[in-house]
Design a protein around this motif. Sequence first.
Motif, PDB file in Angstrom:
ATOM      1  N   THR A   9       0.824  -1.224   0.000  1.00  0.00           N
ATOM      2  CA  THR A   9       0.000   0.000   0.000  1.00  0.00           C
ATOM      3  C   THR A   9       0.855   1.270   0.000  1.00  0.00           C
ATOM      4  O   THR A   9       0.329   2.352  -0.240  1.00  0.00           O
ATOM      5  CB  THR A   9      -0.934   0.031   1.221  1.00  0.00           C
ATOM      6  OG1 THR A   9      -0.134  -0.163   2.391  1.00  0.00           O
ATOM      7  CG2 THR A   9      -1.981  -1.060   1.133  1.00  0.00           C
ATOM      8  N   THR A  10       2.166   1.147   0.274  1.00  0.00           N
ATOM      9  CA  THR A  10       3.045   2.321   0.178  1.00  0.00           C
ATOM     10  C   THR A  10       3.711   2.388  -1.199  1.00  0.00           C
ATOM     11  O   THR A  10       4.614   3.195  -1.406  1.00  0.00           O
ATOM     12  CB  THR A  10       4.143   2.284   1.256  1.00  0.00           C
ATOM     13  OG1 THR A  10       5.027   1.187   0.965  1.00  0.00           O
ATOM     14  CG2 THR A  10       3.559   2.082   2.644  1.00  0.00           C
ATOM     15  N   PHE A  11       3.305   1.526  -2.119  1.00  0.00           N
ATOM     16  CA  PHE A  11       3.851   1.433  -3.483  1.00  0.00           C
ATOM     17  C   PHE A  11       5.252   0.832  -3.521  1.00  0.00           C
ATOM     18  O   PHE A  11       5.920   0.863  -4.544  1.00  0.00           O
ATOM     19  CB  PHE A  11       3.846   2.790  -4.210  1.00  0.00           C
ATOM     20  CG  PHE A  11       2.480   3.389  -4.340  1.00  0.00           C
ATOM     21  CD1 PHE A  11       1.572   2.864  -5.244  1.00  0.00           C
ATOM     22  CD2 PHE A  11       2.090   4.464  -3.558  1.00  0.00           C
ATOM     23  CE1 PHE A  11       0.304   3.404  -5.370  1.00  0.00           C
ATOM     24  CE2 PHE A  11       0.820   5.014  -3.676  1.00  0.00           C
ATOM     25  CZ  PHE A  11      -0.076   4.481  -4.582  1.00  0.00           C
ATOM     26  N   ASP A  12       5.715   0.308  -2.380  1.00  0.00           N
ATOM     27  CA  ASP A  12       6.974  -0.433  -2.375  1.00  0.00           C
ATOM     28  C   ASP A  12       6.709  -1.803  -3.013  1.00  0.00           C
ATOM     29  O   ASP A  12       5.573  -2.300  -2.982  1.00  0.00           O
ATOM     30  CB  ASP A  12       7.465  -0.582  -0.929  1.00  0.00           C
ATOM     31  CG  ASP A  12       8.910  -1.055  -0.879  1.00  0.00           C
ATOM     32  OD1 ASP A  12       9.609  -0.972  -1.911  1.00  0.00           O
ATOM     33  OD2 ASP A  12       9.332  -1.510   0.195  1.00  0.00           O
ATOM     34  N   VAL A  13       7.749  -2.387  -3.606  1.00  0.00           N
ATOM     35  CA  VAL A  13       7.604  -3.691  -4.257  1.00  0.00           C
ATOM     36  C   VAL A  13       8.635  -4.648  -3.654  1.00  0.00           C
ATOM     37  O   VAL A  13       9.706  -4.867  -4.223  1.00  0.00           O
ATOM     38  CB  VAL A  13       7.770  -3.585  -5.787  1.00  0.00           C
ATOM     39  CG1 VAL A  13       7.479  -4.948  -6.449  1.00  0.00           C
ATOM     40  CG2 VAL A  13       6.834  -2.526  -6.365  1.00  0.00           C
ATOM     41  N   PRO A  14       8.336  -5.194  -2.458  1.00  0.00           N
ATOM     42  CA  PRO A  14       9.285  -6.096  -1.814  1.00  0.00           C
ATOM     43  C   PRO A  14       9.324  -7.452  -2.522  1.00  0.00           C
ATOM     44  O   PRO A  14       8.408  -7.818  -3.251  1.00  0.00           O
ATOM     45  CB  PRO A  14       8.732  -6.242  -0.387  1.00  0.00           C
ATOM     46  CG  PRO A  14       7.271  -5.968  -0.524  1.00  0.00           C
ATOM     47  CD  PRO A  14       7.125  -4.982  -1.661  1.00  0.00           C
ATOM     48  N   VAL A  15      10.427  -8.165  -2.295  1.00  0.00           N
ATOM     49  CA  VAL A  15      10.605  -9.511  -2.843  1.00  0.00           C
ATOM     50  C   VAL A  15      10.872 -10.431  -1.666  1.00  0.00           C
ATOM     51  O   VAL A  15      11.696 -10.131  -0.805  1.00  0.00           O
ATOM     52  CB  VAL A  15      11.799  -9.560  -3.822  1.00  0.00           C
ATOM     53  CG1 VAL A  15      11.955 -10.973  -4.397  1.00  0.00           C
ATOM     54  CG2 VAL A  15      11.621  -8.552  -4.942  1.00  0.00           C
ATOM     55  N   ARG A  16      10.165 -11.552  -1.620  1.00  0.00           N
ATOM     56  CA  ARG A  16      10.274 -12.441  -0.477  1.00  0.00           C
ATOM     57  C   ARG A  16      10.416 -13.866  -1.000  1.00  0.00           C
ATOM     58  O   ARG A  16       9.762 -14.248  -1.971  1.00  0.00           O
ATOM     59  CB  ARG A  16       8.992 -12.254   0.345  1.00  0.00           C
ATOM     60  CG  ARG A  16       8.679 -13.314   1.334  1.00  0.00           C
ATOM     61  CD  ARG A  16       7.446 -12.881   2.135  1.00  0.00           C
ATOM     62  NE  ARG A  16       7.131 -13.944   3.087  1.00  0.00           N
ATOM     63  CZ  ARG A  16       6.376 -13.789   4.159  1.00  0.00           C
ATOM     64  NH1 ARG A  16       5.820 -12.615   4.406  1.00  0.00           N
ATOM     65  NH2 ARG A  16       6.145 -14.796   4.980  1.00  0.00           N
ATOM     66  N   ALA A  17      11.311 -14.642  -0.377  1.00  0.00           N
ATOM     67  CA  ALA A  17      11.447 -16.055  -0.744  1.00  0.00           C
ATOM     68  C   ALA A  17      10.408 -16.855   0.030  1.00  0.00           C
ATOM     69  O   ALA A  17      10.211 -16.648   1.233  1.00  0.00           O
ATOM     70  CB  ALA A  17      12.848 -16.556  -0.415  1.00  0.00           C
ATOM     71  N   LEU A  18       9.718 -17.742  -0.650  1.00  0.00           N
ATOM     72  CA  LEU A  18       8.687 -18.566  -0.012  1.00  0.00           C
ATOM     73  C   LEU A  18       9.206 -19.992   0.159  1.00  0.00           C
ATOM     74  O   LEU A  18       9.916 -20.507  -0.715  1.00  0.00           O
ATOM     75  CB  LEU A  18       7.434 -18.610  -0.886  1.00  0.00           C
ATOM     76  CG  LEU A  18       6.740 -17.276  -1.174  1.00  0.00           C
ATOM     77  CD1 LEU A  18       5.460 -17.540  -1.986  1.00  0.00           C
ATOM     78  CD2 LEU A  18       6.407 -16.511   0.102  1.00  0.00           C
TER      79      LEU A  18
END
Lengths: 250, 281
Positions: free
Chosen positions: A190-199
């Motif tokens: 919602t802050t327009f950040d585009v995080p990347v996370r390993a699942l």
Amino acid sequence: MPAHPDFIARFEAGLRGGDLPPGLTARDPAEVERRFAVYRNNQAVGLSQALALRFPVIRRLVGEDFFAALARAYAGVERPVSPVLAEWGAGFSEFLDRFPPLAAYPYMGDVARIEYARGRAFHAADAAPVDPAVFAMADPGRLRLGLHPSVTLLSLAHPAVSIWQRNQPGAGAKGALPAGPETALILRDTTFDVPVRALDVGEAALIGALLEGATLAGAAEQAQAALSDHNPQPLLVALLRAGAITHAEE
Amino acid sequence: MLPAAPGVGFKPDHFAAIRKDAAGIGFFEVHAENYMGAGGLPHAQLSALRADHPLSIHGVGLSIGGSAGLDAAHLTRLRQLCDRYEPDSFSEHLAWSSHGAEYLNDLLPLPYTEETLALICDHVDQVQAALGRRMLLENPATYLQFANSSIPETEFLTRIARRTGCGLLLDVNNVFVSCTNHRSDPRAWLAALPLDLVGEIHLGGHDAEDLPSGPLLIDSHGAAVADPVWTLYAEVVDRAGPLPTLVEWDNDLPDWPVLAAEAARAGAILAQERRHHARAS
């Protein structure tokens, strides 16, 4: 007979490195080639800058000079076909997979897959998050969740999420790189950040099932089938907090 | 219509600073092609800016000087953008940037002939019909000339404007860059242009290389506006009266106060002209 189509074709061939187009002049005609070189250079530099905006970690990994050469080589095989340059680069990851000078760095293509998906997520359509209260009342056996248009799941042959994270501004190396494949979750919060996370495999199965339209209970079952002690709650809470659950229907 | 005030090219890096202090900024200008994604931050920022400021949408990819017809899909995207944000001005370039399906990512030059004049008038007509508005056409910065050009640049621009009804976007830096590069007099160029056709002015910085015959200036948009360009600008404003004036800075981006100070310098020249005009009348 119209001369302009021929002029455009010959000028463009010159930009690609072919002969100078005929009919160029300057006050000192001996300078024509130097002057035409400004257009050649503008194009090469502009495309390299556009690609660097889209693939900043690749640029960091290979260095500025190598990246400029890489951009020239890539532009030679996949030209932009839209004035919206953010749409260029779809084939860059496969280009890196097969680029002989990078054969010793087989993870580059996967890092580029993450960066391309982040660009798409950044520009994805807007969608309003659901009210978390829907979960309090819902029957998980009937509840189907819709995820934000930016949500992307990438199965990667290399530990590219870890490599991407270590190459973010301010990130330090944290121990040994994990070996083997990783699954990346990419979304726009919602802050327009585009995080990347390993699942892990359970989380990957959960998101995959939700994207395919499974019920919440069905998705949790698939996740537990993939990883026996999987608990879906932390990832669902993270999705809610990111505003990535945008639809809920029983 | 844009206000006859200083504006700046909007850069996302400046958004927070602009929301705190945009004093003296009369309008913002954006490149159309940066706002053609579906959603996200670009549209959120542009919507917020649009709510509070006059807006100019400036296209860089329509290839009005190309030999093939205009890209219908791109024209549609431009119309959708203009419908959504209702800008006070839409402008594009006297240049070409596509060949067939390929986008060349530069504003490329063309010979000025009766053939290209007719072609460009046709393209401008199509743009104005598709957008349902008058557009402004910008003079280019060029590094070369063409043996078969038969029409002076100012006459070429003037005839396009008169025939299509479009206005002109006068980039004073481009005039200085082109005239220096072609060893001609920018004041003669400006004197030949009917300034009543001008709806907006652009100012920007340039780089310089050395050629045996003298300097070769490059329109880089990566530096402060050069002093001779400020002088030419003041002369244009003195002749034409106050006009909407954009400071462009696209590369090696400075902090907001530096860019705002460039805009303020344009604002001071506009204010001086207004005082001068008030005394004279």
